[in-house]
Design a protein around this motif. Structure first.
Motif, PDB file in Angstrom:
ATOM      1  N   UNK A 132     -11.856  -3.407  82.663  1.00 60.96           N
ATOM      2  CA  UNK A 132     -11.294  -2.930  83.923  1.00 60.96           C
ATOM      3  C   UNK A 132     -11.864  -1.597  84.348  1.00 60.96           C
ATOM      4  N   UNK A 133     -13.108  -1.346  83.971  1.00 65.02           N
ATOM      5  CA  UNK A 133     -13.773  -0.111  84.336  1.00 65.02           C
ATOM      6  C   UNK A 133     -13.450   1.077  83.449  1.00 65.02           C
ATOM      7  N   UNK A 134     -12.575   0.900  82.462  1.00 60.03           N
ATOM      8  CA  UNK A 134     -12.155   1.995  81.588  1.00 60.03           C
ATOM      9  C   UNK A 134     -12.840   1.853  80.230  1.00 60.03           C
ATOM     10  N   UNK A 135     -13.292   2.971  79.690  1.00 59.95           N
ATOM     11  CA  UNK A 135     -13.988   2.952  78.403  1.00 59.95           C
ATOM     12  C   UNK A 135     -12.991   2.976  77.249  1.00 59.95           C
ATOM     13  N   UNK A 136     -13.258   2.140  76.248  1.00 58.16           N
ATOM     14  CA  UNK A 136     -12.485   2.112  75.005  1.00 58.16           C
ATOM     15  C   UNK A 136     -13.466   2.036  73.842  1.00 58.16           C
ATOM     16  N   UNK A 137     -12.961   2.270  72.651  1.00 57.20           N
ATOM     17  CA  UNK A 137     -13.776   2.133  71.454  1.00 57.20           C
ATOM     18  C   UNK A 137     -13.344   0.889  70.693  1.00 57.20           C
ATOM     19  N   UNK A 138     -14.307   0.041  70.364  1.00 57.11           N
ATOM     20  CA  UNK A 138     -14.073  -1.159  69.567  1.00 57.11           C
ATOM     21  C   UNK A 138     -14.685  -0.950  68.200  1.00 57.11           C
ATOM     22  N   UNK A 139     -13.876  -1.097  67.180  1.00 60.20           N
ATOM     23  CA  UNK A 139     -14.334  -0.932  65.793  1.00 60.20           C
ATOM     24  C   UNK A 139     -14.227  -2.280  65.085  1.00 60.20           C
ATOM     25  N   UNK A 140     -15.332  -2.733  64.501  1.00 63.53           N
ATOM     26  CA  UNK A 140     -15.374  -3.989  63.763  1.00 63.53           C
ATOM     27  C   UNK A 140     -15.745  -3.653  62.325  1.00 63.53           C
ATOM     28  N   UNK A 141     -14.829  -3.888  61.402  1.00 61.49           N
ATOM     29  CA  UNK A 141     -15.048  -3.489  60.016  1.00 61.49           C
ATOM     30  C   UNK A 141     -16.145  -4.322  59.363  1.00 61.49           C
TER      31      UNK A 141
END
Length: 315
Positions: free
Chosen positions: A49-58
């Motif tokens: 939705x145009x907003x930055x997030x951090x995705x962490x994949x172990x």
């Protein structure tokens, strides 16, 4: 959804579930893989939705890389406003989605940064108890065991054994502890600092974090005294200063072993022949100036030698 292309294809169903649970949609506007960390996790900046997030994949799991414990610590830290907001964290799948911190250069003076860090660690140590894992001193023995046969480190380990004996005689002082407060795990967003990467966190001796602040963040012993004064909200006692001195020596050995282990994993024959290296604080200053880097193997070997040499100092 071509935006998913940089993400591991075999994890896509779990990622879509994470995004749908967190945001009500699995549509991504974009994905950028981030580098710079030393953990085995895949770290991505995503946009929803145009907003930055951090995705962490172990990545691979072991006694230290356990998302069940790490995510529990992460949630406690986020609730205390020490770590970015957690939108989703599933330890079974090993996937977490957090607020993204756009890191900025720290513009205030060193004193302000150290004061804020000491305050953050004080708050962290007052949070509800993190899950236990092991006795830190036993863990240090396990981490350093492969390097004991190296003659160049004989004096280091003799000093470490003396220090371990002295520390074990002290009463337990266990708190919620991050256990790896190196500069890569502290982000500044232009207004405040955030503590990140909680995979090494567990209930531990409070002086583990304090030693990391003293060894990795201070420029001289005046700043160490400042840090302790902020943390305790009063001048430290002689016993507190003495306890920190012991743990600082152990902290140097820990980081020396961790960096040497990383070097030997890439170049098994790159054994140190001596401990000649600039002192740790000089290397930290040069890193801040862009004049020294840890990415090359040679840089990490130099840093490991400097940490081992520092373990022979008295504070």
């Amino acid at each position: 959804m071509t935006a998913y292309a940089p993400l591991p294809a075999d994890r896509r169903p779990a990622i879509e579930h994470a995004l749908s649970t967190a945001f009500g949609t699995a549509d991504l506007d974009g994905v950028v893989r981030l580098t710079g960390g030393l953990s085995g996790a895949g770290i991505f900046r995503i946009r929803v939705g145009g907003v930055a997030y951090l995705l962490r994949i172990e990545g691979a799991r072991d006694v230290f890389r356990d998302p069940h414990r790490g995510y529990a610590c992460l949630r406690i830290a986020a609730e205390a406003c020490l770590s970015p907001r957690v939108w989703f964290a599933d330890p079974v799948e090993g996937i977490a989605v957090l607020d993204f911190v756009a890191e900025q250069p720290f513009t205030e003076d060193r004193s302000a940064r150290l004061t804020e860090l000491a305050q953050s660690v004080r708050i962290l140590h007052q949070t509800p108890g993190f899950p236990p894992l092991m006795d830190y001193l036993d863990g240090l023995l396990a981490v350093t065991a492969p390097f004991r046969p190296l003659p160049v480190l004989a004096q280091v380990f003799a000093r470490m054994d003396e220090t371990l004996a002295a520390y074990r005689a002290l009463p337990a002082d266990v708190v919620s502890s991050h256990n790896d407060l190196n500069p890569r795990n502290v982000l500044f967003d232009g207004r405040r600092q955030w503590l990140v990467d909680w995979e090494s966190a567990f209930a531990c001796d409070r002086y583990v974090d304090l030693a990391a602040l003293a060894n990795l963040w201070t420029g001289d012993e005046t700043e160490v005294a400042q840090m302790l004064g902020v943390y305790f909200n009063r001048p430290p006692t002689g016993a507190e200063r003495a306890r920190l001195s012991l743990m600082r020596r152990l902290n140097h050995v820990f980081y020396g072993a961790m960096f040497l282990g990383g070097v030997l994993a890439e170049q098994p024959h790159a054994l140190p022949r001596d401990l000649e290296a600039p002192d740790v604080r000089t290397l930290h200053r040069r890193m801040a100036e862009g004049a020294f880097a840890l990415d090359p193997v040679a840089g990490r070997l130099t840093y490991a030698k400097a940490q081992f040499a520092a373990a022979l100092q008295d504070y």
